[in-house]
Design a protein around this motif. Sequence first.
Motif, PDB file in Angstrom:
ATOM      1  N   THR A 173       0.831  -1.198   0.000  1.00  0.00           N
ATOM      2  CA  THR A 173       0.000   0.000   0.000  1.00  0.00           C
ATOM      3  C   THR A 173       0.869   1.252   0.000  1.00  0.00           C
ATOM      4  O   THR A 173       2.038   1.216   0.401  1.00  0.00           O
ATOM      5  N   ALA A 174       0.261   2.320  -0.444  1.00  0.00           N
ATOM      6  CA  ALA A 174       0.858   3.654  -0.344  1.00  0.00           C
ATOM      7  C   ALA A 174      -0.283   4.596   0.013  1.00  0.00           C
ATOM      8  O   ALA A 174      -1.386   4.479  -0.531  1.00  0.00           O
ATOM      9  N   GLN A 175      -0.031   5.485   0.946  1.00  0.00           N
ATOM     10  CA  GLN A 175      -1.055   6.430   1.367  1.00  0.00           C
ATOM     11  C   GLN A 175      -0.537   7.841   1.159  1.00  0.00           C
ATOM     12  O   GLN A 175       0.631   8.124   1.410  1.00  0.00           O
ATOM     13  N   MET A 176      -1.426   8.706   0.702  1.00  0.00           N
ATOM     14  CA  MET A 176      -1.072  10.097   0.467  1.00  0.00           C
ATOM     15  C   MET A 176      -2.345  10.912   0.470  1.00  0.00           C
ATOM     16  O   MET A 176      -3.440  10.353   0.414  1.00  0.00           O
ATOM     17  N   THR A 177      -2.196  12.218   0.522  1.00  0.00           N
ATOM     18  CA  THR A 177      -3.382  13.048   0.378  1.00  0.00           C
ATOM     19  C   THR A 177      -3.679  13.187  -1.106  1.00  0.00           C
ATOM     20  O   THR A 177      -2.814  12.959  -1.957  1.00  0.00           O
ATOM     21  N   THR A 178      -4.898  13.557  -1.424  1.00  0.00           N
ATOM     22  CA  THR A 178      -5.270  13.702  -2.832  1.00  0.00           C
ATOM     23  C   THR A 178      -4.536  14.863  -3.493  1.00  0.00           C
ATOM     24  O   THR A 178      -4.463  14.917  -4.717  1.00  0.00           O
ATOM     25  N   ASP A 179      -3.952  15.772  -2.708  1.00  0.00           N
ATOM     26  CA  ASP A 179      -3.171  16.890  -3.248  1.00  0.00           C
ATOM     27  C   ASP A 179      -1.842  16.437  -3.841  1.00  0.00           C
ATOM     28  O   ASP A 179      -1.234  17.159  -4.628  1.00  0.00           O
ATOM     29  N   GLN A 180      -1.350  15.291  -3.447  1.00  0.00           N
ATOM     30  CA  GLN A 180      -0.018  14.845  -3.836  1.00  0.00           C
ATOM     31  C   GLN A 180      -0.052  14.134  -5.190  1.00  0.00           C
ATOM     32  O   GLN A 180       0.149  12.930  -5.297  1.00  0.00           O
ATOM     33  N   THR A 181      -0.262  14.916  -6.225  1.00  0.00           N
ATOM     34  CA  THR A 181      -0.459  14.361  -7.564  1.00  0.00           C
ATOM     35  C   THR A 181       0.805  13.706  -8.129  1.00  0.00           C
ATOM     36  O   THR A 181       0.718  12.698  -8.829  1.00  0.00           O
TER      37      THR A 181
END
Length: 193
Positions: free
Chosen positions: A138-146
């Motif tokens: 898995t990888a998690q990020m905010t939706t801002d991190q395009t």
Amino acid sequence: MAEQIKTNRPYPIQLKLRDGHSAAIRVMGPDDLDRIIDFARSLPADDLLFLRTDITDRHVVQQWVDNIRNGHTITLLAEVDGELAAYASVHLDQARWTRRVGEIRIITSSRYRGAGLGRRLAAEVFDLARSLGLKKITAQMTTDQTAARAAFEHLGFQVEAILSDWVEDRRGRARDLLIMTYDVAGFSDRIVA
């Protein structure tokens, strides 16, 4: 106490970047604690907004080093001309029911973005995660991190979920959390309901 994770690949290795620089990739160890803190403190404030833990805090980085020592995490460091330029980690879940799942975390210094370092390091740590026998990564990020999302999509990760207002940045603003996964063994495709 668990043993530090061993890699199948002989580190350090050299990667040639698009900007002509060469990056040395090696495994992080206990002696890197202060280098990680210095690296974190050199990051732009906006980058720190999106980190899951405050790696400018010595206590937090000590826990990270302890997780490496105990075999719960493996971290690769990328150095360009002796300067710490990026890191990538695989964090292993210790819960019995999700121990086949690992999470990848990556951050690159703004100075080396656009040179391909983040993408190359992502590929390197992704291969490492697969070699550990993980079934799902898995990888998690905010939706801002395009840019991060694009790098993981390039590796074959797919969006698993978007959780609205799930995380809070260091300024207290709610952000959507994007969870991406890679199904190493195609396990999800074989589930029959």
